[in-house]
Design a protein around this motif. Structure first.
Motif, mmCIF file in Angstrom:
data_model
loop_
_atom_site.group_PDB
_atom_site.id
_atom_site.type_symbol
_atom_site.label_atom_id
_atom_site.label_comp_id
_atom_site.label_asym_id
_atom_site.label_seq_id
_atom_site.Cartn_x
_atom_site.Cartn_y
_atom_site.Cartn_z
ATOM 1 N N VAL A 78 0.839 -1.212 0.000
ATOM 2 C CA VAL A 78 0.000 0.000 0.000
ATOM 3 C C VAL A 78 0.867 1.252 0.000
ATOM 4 N N LYS A 79 1.951 1.236 0.752
ATOM 5 C CA LYS A 79 2.820 2.400 0.857
ATOM 6 C C LYS A 79 3.736 2.562 -0.357
ATOM 7 N N SER A 80 3.914 1.474 -1.124
ATOM 8 C CA SER A 80 4.881 1.529 -2.220
ATOM 9 C C SER A 80 4.520 2.598 -3.244
ATOM 10 N N ARG A 81 3.241 2.756 -3.541
ATOM 11 C CA ARG A 81 2.822 3.753 -4.522
ATOM 12 C C ARG A 81 3.035 5.167 -4.004
ATOM 13 N N GLN A 82 2.859 5.342 -2.691
ATOM 14 C CA GLN A 82 2.995 6.677 -2.115
ATOM 15 C C GLN A 82 4.445 7.149 -2.072
ATOM 16 N N MET A 83 5.385 6.218 -2.195
ATOM 17 C CA MET A 83 6.799 6.572 -2.095
ATOM 18 C C MET A 83 7.400 6.938 -3.449
ATOM 19 N N ILE A 84 6.597 6.899 -4.518
ATOM 20 C CA ILE A 84 7.093 7.240 -5.849
ATOM 21 C C ILE A 84 7.011 8.748 -6.036
ATOM 22 N N PRO A 85 8.111 9.415 -6.372
ATOM 23 C CA PRO A 85 8.121 10.893 -6.488
ATOM 24 C C PRO A 85 7.531 11.380 -7.796
ATOM 25 N N LEU A 86 6.273 11.027 -8.064
ATOM 26 C CA LEU A 86 5.572 11.508 -9.242
ATOM 27 C C LEU A 86 4.320 12.240 -8.797
ATOM 28 N N THR A 87 3.847 13.146 -9.638
ATOM 29 C CA THR A 87 2.687 13.952 -9.248
ATOM 30 C C THR A 87 1.396 13.157 -9.251
ATOM 31 N N THR A 138 0.210 -18.779 2.734
ATOM 32 C CA THR A 138 0.646 -17.703 1.835
ATOM 33 C C THR A 138 -0.456 -17.328 0.868
ATOM 34 N N LEU A 139 -1.162 -18.336 0.343
ATOM 35 C CA LEU A 139 -2.294 -18.058 -0.544
ATOM 36 C C LEU A 139 -3.532 -17.655 0.242
ATOM 37 N N ALA A 140 -3.701 -18.215 1.439
ATOM 38 C CA ALA A 140 -4.879 -17.901 2.253
ATOM 39 C C ALA A 140 -4.907 -16.419 2.636
ATOM 40 N N PHE A 141 -3.733 -15.819 2.865
ATOM 41 C CA PHE A 141 -3.645 -14.400 3.233
ATOM 42 C C PHE A 141 -3.263 -13.524 2.047
ATOM 43 N N PHE A 142 -3.395 -14.035 0.828
ATOM 44 C CA PHE A 142 -2.929 -13.314 -0.350
ATOM 45 C C PHE A 142 -3.996 -12.355 -0.863
ATOM 46 N N ILE A 143 -3.658 -11.072 -0.843
ATOM 47 C CA ILE A 143 -4.530 -10.036 -1.413
ATOM 48 C C ILE A 143 -3.683 -8.905 -1.980
ATOM 49 N N HIS A 144 -2.376 -9.125 -2.032
ATOM 50 C CA HIS A 144 -1.416 -8.062 -2.279
ATOM 51 C C HIS A 144 -1.513 -7.469 -3.677
ATOM 52 N N ASN A 145 -2.015 -8.233 -4.653
ATOM 53 C CA ASN A 145 -2.063 -7.707 -6.012
ATOM 54 C C ASN A 145 -3.292 -6.837 -6.280
ATOM 55 N N CYS A 146 -4.214 -6.734 -5.321
ATOM 56 C CA CYS A 146 -5.396 -5.880 -5.545
ATOM 57 C C CYS A 146 -5.746 -5.038 -4.324
ATOM 58 N N VAL A 147 -4.890 -5.024 -3.302
ATOM 59 C CA VAL A 147 -5.230 -4.300 -2.080
ATOM 60 C C VAL A 147 -5.269 -2.790 -2.304
ATOM 61 N N ILE A 148 -4.457 -2.277 -3.242
ATOM 62 C CA ILE A 148 -4.465 -0.835 -3.504
ATOM 63 C C ILE A 148 -5.831 -0.391 -4.001
ATOM 64 N N THR A 149 -6.417 -1.199 -4.894
ATOM 65 C CA THR A 149 -7.748 -0.874 -5.415
ATOM 66 C C THR A 149 -8.785 -0.862 -4.307
ATOM 67 N N LEU A 150 -8.705 -1.845 -3.413
ATOM 68 C CA LEU A 150 -9.700 -1.945 -2.350
ATOM 69 C C LEU A 150 -9.605 -0.790 -1.365
ATOM 70 N N LEU A 151 -8.389 -0.305 -1.132
ATOM 71 C CA LEU A 151 -8.206 0.730 -0.119
ATOM 72 C C LEU A 151 -8.308 2.147 -0.679
ATOM 73 N N GLN A 152 -8.121 2.340 -1.991
ATOM 74 C CA GLN A 152 -8.116 3.698 -2.516
ATOM 75 C C GLN A 152 -9.505 4.329 -2.480
ATOM 76 N N ASN A 153 -10.559 3.507 -2.335
ATOM 77 C CA ASN A 153 -11.912 4.052 -2.238
ATOM 78 C C ASN A 153 -12.385 4.174 -0.796
ATOM 79 N N ASN A 154 -11.469 3.946 0.146
ATOM 80 C CA ASN A 154 -11.817 4.113 1.555
ATOM 81 C C ASN A 154 -12.063 5.598 1.839
ATOM 82 N N LYS A 155 -13.161 5.903 2.461
ATOM 83 C CA LYS A 155 -13.538 7.297 2.692
ATOM 84 C C LYS A 155 -12.484 8.029 3.508
ATOM 85 N N ASN A 156 -11.993 7.374 4.556
ATOM 86 C CA ASN A 156 -10.990 7.984 5.431
ATOM 87 C C ASN A 156 -9.656 7.287 5.195
#
Length: 525
Positions: free
Chosen positions: A132-141, A331-349
């Motif tokens: 989740v934090k990886s995208r925020q650490m990219i120095p792009l606008t 590892t598969l049971a807790f796997f959500i890493h490839n779509c977690v950004i999508t799920l969290l970007q619509n979080n109101k807060n």
């Protein structure tokens, strides 16, 4: 991702608040991102009208594209409340792995199994937080439209792009293979139950089992008589007809091939969006499984004996060298890493993302713990050994068990509706990379689907072990998305900012080594 939408201009009609304008801008960015996923001519994932924000239309989007109207859970502008976000993450992670958790605990040992579920939950949560934090650490606008594969491409170039595609395909195809094995299993047991009921046949499987109304069986103990459909008829019925049925209704020899007639045509459809309407069945299935486990445990009681290193006839040690088999499944049971950004970007807060993600992981881990521990603890030992716990715990209940029959019906129908959606996602990801179109021609799509279906049929025929398939695919795709990429991206980001410290370097190299060891151990044990 879940649906394709054509770019449209969304403008705010409310001049009183800047917030509405910001919401419209964010929605425009999301729509621009979704529009990249399929060609404009491919209308399979066209967004419905309610994608556009309106104060009186409030929806929640599942990862498979189903829209749920929730009048009180969003602010009316496409944002989800924390409660909805937590549920979406829980619902996404809960899958077929839950059926193998009791078997994994048996392989690891009861006490070490519980500890591993907790540790793997914490470790995968931390790695998910790094994603989740990886995208925020990219120095792009503007990286608001980026998913984790885009982040991998930014840091690792074409290697990151193609390797993320490869491991994503491993997770998708692995899931589809597991689905085919399970659908063959459920269809076989369902058909057997219906045939015996209609023809008033009372059969007893030739496998060890308990007596009484809450019968538990041990299919793996019948090494000389495979558990598929070897049975002895005790009462009325035409023996010739019964034997003919047993010949043509075999769990590994025939039933996997019958599914082709139903599912292969569905895979070739340009739009599988109709099946997304049944995605809620996944939640119903999980809830019913928890109910089934609770009822069975209440009737069977608790059967535990603690031995740390010694094995006896009925119980397993608290610690076993086979524990990596459980970590592979987890590892598969807790796997959500490839779509977690999508799920969290619509979080109101957005400031609550870490909290909401942690709560969702806690609930997932609690569900796995409950099902795994209850099944293991209530498994009747003696007279049966804990070694009898199957990779699909429903196999420990005979086909004529009413509650298990209902569970199999639920799961069979749910999987048959999700399977075309998984196939569509695999088609979009693979064919668009090579041909620039998710549906270049019926021939291309048919070849891809025949390969995927063939893999499922082959596994159901020769290796119908869902625990093994889950742990192999989980450890493989998890190596990239859970352990390696999040840690490498975090270290590279810190290094570029001049903030990389030795403790951070050592900790994240250790995480990478854990993922590598997890994968290697699957092939050694």
């Amino acid at each position: 991702r879940p649906f394709h939408v054509e770019p449209r201009n969304i403008v705010s009609v409310n001049d009183d608040t800047q917030r509405v304008t910001d919401e419209a801008s964010a929605m425009n960015k999301r729509i621009h991102y979704y529009s990249k996923l399929t060609s404009p001519a491919d209308r399979a994932l066209i967004a419905p009208d309610h994608v556009l924000p309106a104060p009186d239309e409030i929806y929640v989007y599942s990862p498979l594209g189903t829209a749920f109207k929730v009048d009180s859970c969003t602010d009316g502008y496409g944002k989800n409340s924390s409660l909805v976000t937590i549920f979406m993450i829980w619902n996404t992670m809960m899958g077929t792995s839950i059926l193998s958790i009791p078997w994994g605990i048996k392989q690891a040992g009861f006490t070490s199994g519980i500890i591993l579920i907790l540790l793997m939950g914490i470790l995968t949560l931390y790695c998910c937080y790094r994603v989740v934090k990886s995208r925020q650490m990219i120095p792009l606008t503007d990286t608001s439209n980026w998913e984790f594969p885009d982040v991998c491409k930014y840091y690792f170039g074409s290697f990151g792009q193609w390797s993320s595609l490869l491991f994503s395909m491993v997770s998708l195809v692995g899931a589809m293979v597991v689905y085919w094995v399970l659908m063959s299993n459920f269809l076989f047991n369902t058909g057997k139950f219906i045939y015996n009921f209609v023809h008033d046949i009372n059969v007893t499987d030739i496998v060890p089992g308990t007596n009484g109304s809450n019968k538990v069986i041990c299919p793996s103990a019948a090494s000389d008589h495979p558990p598929q459909n070897r049975s002895v008829m005790f009462s009325s019925g035409n023996r010739t007809g019964f034997e003919l049925f047993e010949e043509w209704w075999d769990k590994s020899q025939t039933v996997p091939f019958y599914l082709i007639a139903v599912l292969l045509p569905l895979l070739n459809l340009k739009s599988p969006s109709f099946f997304a309407k049944f995605n809620v069945l996944g939640t119903v299935s999980v809830v019913y499984l928890v109910f089934l486990v609770t009822v069975k445990a209440a009737h069977l009681g608790i059967h535990l004996e603690f031995n740390w290193v010694t094995e006896n006839e009925f119980f397993v040690p608290e610690f076993r060298i086979l524990f990596p088999q459980l970590t592979g499944v987890l590892t598969l049971a807790f796997f959500i890493h490839n779509c977690v950004i999508t799920l969290l970007q619509n979080n109101k807060n957005q400031e609550n993302n870490v909290r909401d993600l942690s709560i969702a992981y806690f609930l997932v881990g609690l569900t796995y713990l409950y099902v795994g521990v209850i099944i293991f603890a209530s498994f009747p030992s003696p007279p049966l050994s804990k070694e009898c716990i199957e990779q699909n715990f429903l196999d420990n209940f005979p086909s004529n068990d009413i509650m298990s029959f209902i569970a199999r019906i639920f799961l069979l129908f749910q999987m048959m509706t999700v399977y075309p959606l998984l196939g569509y996602l695999a088609r979009v990801q693979l064919l668009r990379q090579f041909f620039g179109n998710a549906y270049p021609s019926l021939f291309h799509v048919l070849i891809l689907n025949l390969a995927i279906v063939g893999a499922g049929v082959a596994m159901a025929r020769f290796y119908p072990n869902i625990g093994g398939i889950i742990r192999y695919s989980g450890a493989t795709c998890g190596l990239a998305f859970v352990f390696v990429y999040p840690s490498l991206i975090y270290m590279i980001s810190l290094h570029r900012a001049g903030q990389l410290t030795w403790p951070a370097l050592i900790i994240h190299i250790f995480i990478i080594l854990l993922g590598l060891a997890n994968l290697i151990a699957q092939f050694l044990l």
